[in-house]
Design a protein around this motif. Sequence first.
Motif, PDB file in Angstrom:
ATOM      1  N   PHE A  25      31.379  43.716  40.201  1.00  0.00           N
ATOM      2  CA  PHE A  25      32.521  42.952  39.669  1.00  0.00           C
ATOM      3  C   PHE A  25      33.390  42.424  40.809  1.00  0.00           C
ATOM      4  O   PHE A  25      33.896  41.293  40.740  1.00  0.00           O
ATOM      5  CB  PHE A  25      33.356  43.824  38.729  1.00  0.00           C
ATOM      6  N   LYS A  26      33.555  43.221  41.864  1.00  0.00           N
ATOM      7  CA  LYS A  26      34.318  42.744  43.031  1.00  0.00           C
ATOM      8  C   LYS A  26      33.622  41.552  43.682  1.00  0.00           C
ATOM      9  O   LYS A  26      34.281  40.590  44.106  1.00  0.00           O
ATOM     10  CB  LYS A  26      34.506  43.884  44.044  1.00  0.00           C
ATOM     11  N   LEU A  27      32.290  41.614  43.767  1.00  0.00           N
ATOM     12  CA  LEU A  27      31.538  40.479  44.307  1.00  0.00           C
ATOM     13  C   LEU A  27      31.706  39.251  43.417  1.00  0.00           C
ATOM     14  O   LEU A  27      31.829  38.122  43.916  1.00  0.00           O
ATOM     15  CB  LEU A  27      30.052  40.844  44.412  1.00  0.00           C
ATOM     16  N   TYR A  28      31.725  39.483  42.120  1.00  0.00           N
ATOM     17  CA  TYR A  28      31.912  38.402  41.154  1.00  0.00           C
ATOM     18  C   TYR A  28      33.275  37.741  41.346  1.00  0.00           C
ATOM     19  O   TYR A  28      33.381  36.508  41.369  1.00  0.00           O
ATOM     20  CB  TYR A  28      31.778  38.958  39.733  1.00  0.00           C
ATOM     21  N   LEU A  29      34.314  38.570  41.480  1.00  0.00           N
ATOM     22  CA  LEU A  29      35.660  38.036  41.690  1.00  0.00           C
ATOM     23  C   LEU A  29      35.731  37.220  42.976  1.00  0.00           C
ATOM     24  O   LEU A  29      36.356  36.157  43.016  1.00  0.00           O
ATOM     25  CB  LEU A  29      36.675  39.179  41.741  1.00  0.00           C
ATOM     26  N   ARG A  30      35.091  37.714  44.010  1.00  0.00           N
ATOM     27  CA  ARG A  30      35.135  37.021  45.301  1.00  0.00           C
ATOM     28  C   ARG A  30      34.464  35.647  45.224  1.00  0.00           C
ATOM     29  O   ARG A  30      34.991  34.654  45.736  1.00  0.00           O
ATOM     30  CB  ARG A  30      34.443  37.881  46.365  1.00  0.00           C
ATOM     31  N   SER A  31      33.304  35.589  44.562  1.00  0.00           N
ATOM     32  CA  SER A  31      32.560  34.331  44.530  1.00  0.00           C
ATOM     33  C   SER A  31      33.133  33.326  43.538  1.00  0.00           C
ATOM     34  O   SER A  31      32.894  32.128  43.651  1.00  0.00           O
ATOM     35  CB  SER A  31      31.086  34.598  44.185  1.00  0.00           C
ATOM     36  N   SER A  32      33.907  33.803  42.568  1.00  0.00           N
ATOM     37  CA  SER A  32      34.451  32.896  41.546  1.00  0.00           C
ATOM     38  C   SER A  32      35.911  32.522  41.789  1.00  0.00           C
ATOM     39  O   SER A  32      36.463  31.673  41.076  1.00  0.00           O
ATOM     40  CB  SER A  32      34.331  33.534  40.155  1.00  0.00           C
ATOM     41  N   SER A  33      36.546  33.139  42.790  1.00  0.00           N
ATOM     42  CA  SER A  33      37.991  32.991  42.966  1.00  0.00           C
ATOM     43  C   SER A  33      38.423  31.553  43.247  1.00  0.00           C
ATOM     44  O   SER A  33      39.449  31.088  42.722  1.00  0.00           O
ATOM     45  CB  SER A  33      38.481  33.913  44.092  1.00  0.00           C
ATOM     46  N   ILE A  34      37.649  30.818  44.059  1.00  0.00           N
ATOM     47  CA  ILE A  34      38.061  29.454  44.422  1.00  0.00           C
ATOM     48  C   ILE A  34      38.040  28.535  43.193  1.00  0.00           C
ATOM     49  O   ILE A  34      39.003  27.807  42.928  1.00  0.00           O
ATOM     50  CB  ILE A  34      37.155  28.888  45.537  1.00  0.00           C
ATOM     51  N   ILE A  35      36.937  28.579  42.435  1.00  0.00           N
ATOM     52  CA  ILE A  35      36.834  27.746  41.231  1.00  0.00           C
ATOM     53  C   ILE A  35      37.897  28.145  40.223  1.00  0.00           C
ATOM     54  O   ILE A  35      38.507  27.285  39.570  1.00  0.00           O
ATOM     55  CB  ILE A  35      35.427  27.862  40.602  1.00  0.00           C
ATOM     56  N   TRP A  36      38.136  29.451  40.105  1.00  0.00           N
ATOM     57  CA  TRP A  36      39.170  29.931  39.173  1.00  0.00           C
ATOM     58  C   TRP A  36      40.546  29.389  39.574  1.00  0.00           C
ATOM     59  O   TRP A  36      41.303  28.904  38.727  1.00  0.00           O
ATOM     60  CB  TRP A  36      39.187  31.452  39.150  1.00  0.00           C
ATOM     61  N   LEU A  37      40.878  29.443  40.860  1.00  0.00           N
ATOM     62  CA  LEU A  37      42.175  28.953  41.333  1.00  0.00           C
ATOM     63  C   LEU A  37      42.319  27.451  41.098  1.00  0.00           C
ATOM     64  O   LEU A  37      43.390  26.979  40.681  1.00  0.00           O
ATOM     65  CB  LEU A  37      42.344  29.257  42.821  1.00  0.00           C
ATOM     66  N   ILE A  38      41.261  26.698  41.337  1.00  0.00           N
ATOM     67  CA  ILE A  38      41.299  25.251  41.110  1.00  0.00           C
ATOM     68  C   ILE A  38      41.532  24.953  39.633  1.00  0.00           C
ATOM     69  O   ILE A  38      42.359  24.101  39.273  1.00  0.00           O
ATOM     70  CB  ILE A  38      39.989  24.591  41.600  1.00  0.00           C
ATOM     71  N   SER A  39      40.825  25.668  38.767  1.00  0.00           N
ATOM     72  CA  SER A  39      40.938  25.443  37.325  1.00  0.00           C
ATOM     73  C   SER A  39      42.337  25.773  36.820  1.00  0.00           C
ATOM     74  O   SER A  39      42.947  24.994  36.078  1.00  0.00           O
ATOM     75  CB  SER A  39      39.907  26.291  36.574  1.00  0.00           C
ATOM     76  N   VAL A  40      42.852  26.935  37.222  1.00  0.00           N
ATOM     77  CA  VAL A  40      44.187  27.353  36.769  1.00  0.00           C
ATOM     78  C   VAL A  40      45.252  26.420  37.330  1.00  0.00           C
ATOM     79  O   VAL A  40      46.211  26.066  36.630  1.00  0.00           O
ATOM     80  CB  VAL A  40      44.456  28.818  37.168  1.00  0.00           C
ATOM     81  N   SER A  41      45.093  25.997  38.576  1.00  0.00           N
ATOM     82  CA  SER A  41      46.057  25.061  39.172  1.00  0.00           C
ATOM     83  C   SER A  41      46.072  23.742  38.403  1.00  0.00           C
ATOM     84  O   SER A  41      47.145  23.168  38.154  1.00  0.00           O
ATOM     85  CB  SER A  41      45.705  24.801  40.637  1.00  0.00           C
ATOM     86  N   ALA A  42      44.889  23.266  38.002  1.00  0.00           N
ATOM     87  CA  ALA A  42      44.805  22.024  37.230  1.00  0.00           C
ATOM     88  C   ALA A  42      45.519  22.164  35.897  1.00  0.00           C
ATOM     89  O   ALA A  42      46.213  21.245  35.441  1.00  0.00           O
ATOM     90  CB  ALA A  42      43.338  21.655  37.002  1.00  0.00           C
TER      91      ALA A  42
END
Length: 294
Positions: A235-252
Amino acid sequence: MNFKRIAIFITLLSLWLSNYFSNPSQQILALCLIFSVGILHGSNDLAIIHKMNGSRGVKNAFLLIGSYVLTVFIAALLFYKLPELALALFILFSGYHFGEQHWSDRKLGSTSLKKSIYLFYGLTILFLLFTLNSLQTSEIINNLTSQNIPEIWYNYGLIGSSVTFTVFLFFLFATRRLTVNDLFFELFLLLVFAIVFNFTTLLWAFAIYFIYWHSIPSILEQLSYLYGDKSFRSFKLYLRSSSIIWLISVSAIFVLFYIVRNNADLFLALFFAFLGAITFAHSFIIMKMFTSEK
């Protein structure tokens, strides 16, 4: 089945808690859940593409990623230019996607039978939600498409999808692909969803289903596919690899909220359009993921 039992408990707990939260509080809590877990579950699609691509070369990887980005762009353009068509496709894709997540771990028979069950199960869930929150649903659709949808249409959609799904359900039971316990469990689930959808606001009801019955199970499936287990380490690996896309989506989404901050109804309509745009590409990737696991 263990997680589904836990999800039932959390679902009923969320229903009970709704008695202590006003409608605005339910909206805020629902958006927080969707912004966090909901958006997160679709933020690792590029890692899944990389896994599916394997060692087939950079060119193939760029082709897959380009197709993904193009799908999101076309979906967003559809919501802008042809919102009625985009909405209809969104409902169909979401229905199939929800059904696939719920039924993917069962042996259902032929490919056409599986796809039909996925679609009509998901449509039953969606039209149950729309029918029991028809006024709020019509408001959002009107803000998105400028069309006034008669409430009776939701009833027709619910009757058509639920009757078709029930026929499939009893066919699975008759052909021994479902046990008696399985049959009653699925019918009980639909009853639970009906109760929850009836006594909560549209957004809170959607969040309860979307988070507990779709996003979390999807993340667990993705952990198994990407890392081979469902551990805290993966799950930590999942969070690390998805964090950039997640931040872009939430920022949008926050930029969108700032632009229309004085019109909450319009924000909800645009928010669902945003979810719709990313759902098209995400559902395609997850479908490929389930296919590659077979």
